[in-house]
Design an enzyme around this catalytic site. Structure first.
Site, PDB file in Angstrom:
ATOM      1  CD  GLU A  81      -2.917  -1.118   2.281  1.00  0.00           C
ATOM      2  OE1 GLU A  81      -2.392  -1.287   3.624  1.00  0.00           O
ATOM      3  OE2 GLU A  81      -4.150  -1.312   2.218  1.00  0.00           O
ATOM      4  CD  GLU A 135      -3.018  -7.039   3.694  1.00  0.00           C
ATOM      5  OE1 GLU A 135      -2.700  -7.863   2.933  1.00  0.00           O
ATOM      6  OE2 GLU A 135      -2.520  -5.724   3.728  1.00  0.00           O
TER       7      GLU A 135
END
Ligand code: 1HE
Length: 269
Positions: free
Chosen positions: A122, A142
């Site tokens: 990110e 994740e």
């Protein structure tokens, strides 16, 4: 004017060269540059300052150690045992930090190595140019960790690789590296082991030679036009070009072309 070298930093370093190239270094290699709340707060302030200061024309983002960034500090998250509302506030911080990076008007070139995973991806996706080396790999673990992205991946990573690939990355833990990572759009340059910083430095210096208003238009104008109808985007483009293409600072560059002293746009140049 903000002096960004005076912003208090811990686990992040910054320096500014004479040509305005700022180098921002993640300096928490003992935790593989995992991002804790303090580092996110620092990135918010640092990139707000970078946007405001005329001293910086472009940014090289790099990291100490073998790993660019292992994402969210999972231990801090575990030990703090945050509530839903607490973590929503954490995510707001991540969004602010990465928006300040993407929209500061200053181009960011990221030198990647090793893991660029989870929140690390990110972070990298908020840079404008990503340079990978042969050790670099990208993933969104994740799904396997029982959590979800919270630092803008649903927008920026989906934008880079497409939503189907992102869903696959999150559901299966798929790792992309090398030419395949280039092919799916996770990085724009791929170099040999240990060479990403040299290449990113070269690119960032080149970018720093562009006029500041032009760099701002490139990094912001293209992004914003993606969210407009075509007609609105054409209007926005004309409006931006009306300002950028008539800036007094561009006169010398246009004169150089007119009097045949400027470099031509040819592969050998
Ligand atoms: C960490 C972290 C971390 C390492 N938070 N401490 N991110 C992940 O799921 C990646 C988790 N990390 C890893 O899978 C591996 O650590 C790496 C592949 C990145 C690196 O492996 P390696 O063998 O080089 O190092 P290591 O021995 O695993 O880690 C060195 C130290 O860094 C170790 O601490 P130590 O005290 O035992 O020495 C690790 O615990 C520590 N470390 N990664 C905290 N992430 C806004 S939402 C975003 C969602 C996410 O980002 S999810 C996280 C995804």
């Amino acid at each position: 004017m903000t002096d960004i070298t005076k912003i208090p930093l811990d686990n992040i370093k910054v320096s500014v060269a004479n040509n305005g190239l700022a180098t921002v270094t993640l300096a928490r290699s003992e935790a593989r540059n995992a991002l804790d709340e303090s580092m996110i707060d620092q990135l918010v302030r640092l990139f707000y300052g970078i946007g405001k200061t005329k001293d910086v024309t472009a940014v090289l983002m790099t990291a100490e150690g073998p790993t660019f960034c292992a994402g969210l500090d999972l231990k801090e998250h575990y030990y703090k045992d945050r509530s839903s509302i607490d973590f929503m506030q954490v995510c707001r911080g991540w969004h602010e930090a990465f928006n300040n990076m993407q929209f500061s008007g200053k181009p960011i070139v990221a030198a990647l190595r090793g893991a660029v995973v989870g929140g690390g991806l990110e972070l990298a996706s908020a840079a404008h140019i990503r340079v990978a080396d042969s050790t670099t790999y990208f993933a969104l673990p994740e799904g396997q960790r029982g959590i979800f992205t919270g630092g803008g991946a649903t927008v920026r990573v989906a934008d880079m690789v497409g939503k189907s690939r992102m869903i696959d990355m999150m559901l299966t833990g798929r790792i992309y590296q090398g030419q395949e990572a280039m092919d799916v759009g996770l990085c724009q340059y791929l170099v040999g082991e240990g060479e990403s910083e040299t290449k990113a430095f070269e690119l960032a210096n080149k970018v720093a030679e562009n006029l500041p208003l032009t760099n701002m238009a490139i990094t912001l104008g293209i992004e914003h036009s993606q969210n407009m109808s075509s007609n609105d985007a054409y209007f926005s483009e004309a409006f931006i070009a009306g300002i950028v293409n008539t800036q007094p600072d561009a006169r010398d560059r246009l004169a150089a072309f007119a009097n045949k002293t400027a470099k031509k746009t040819k592969p050998e140049d």
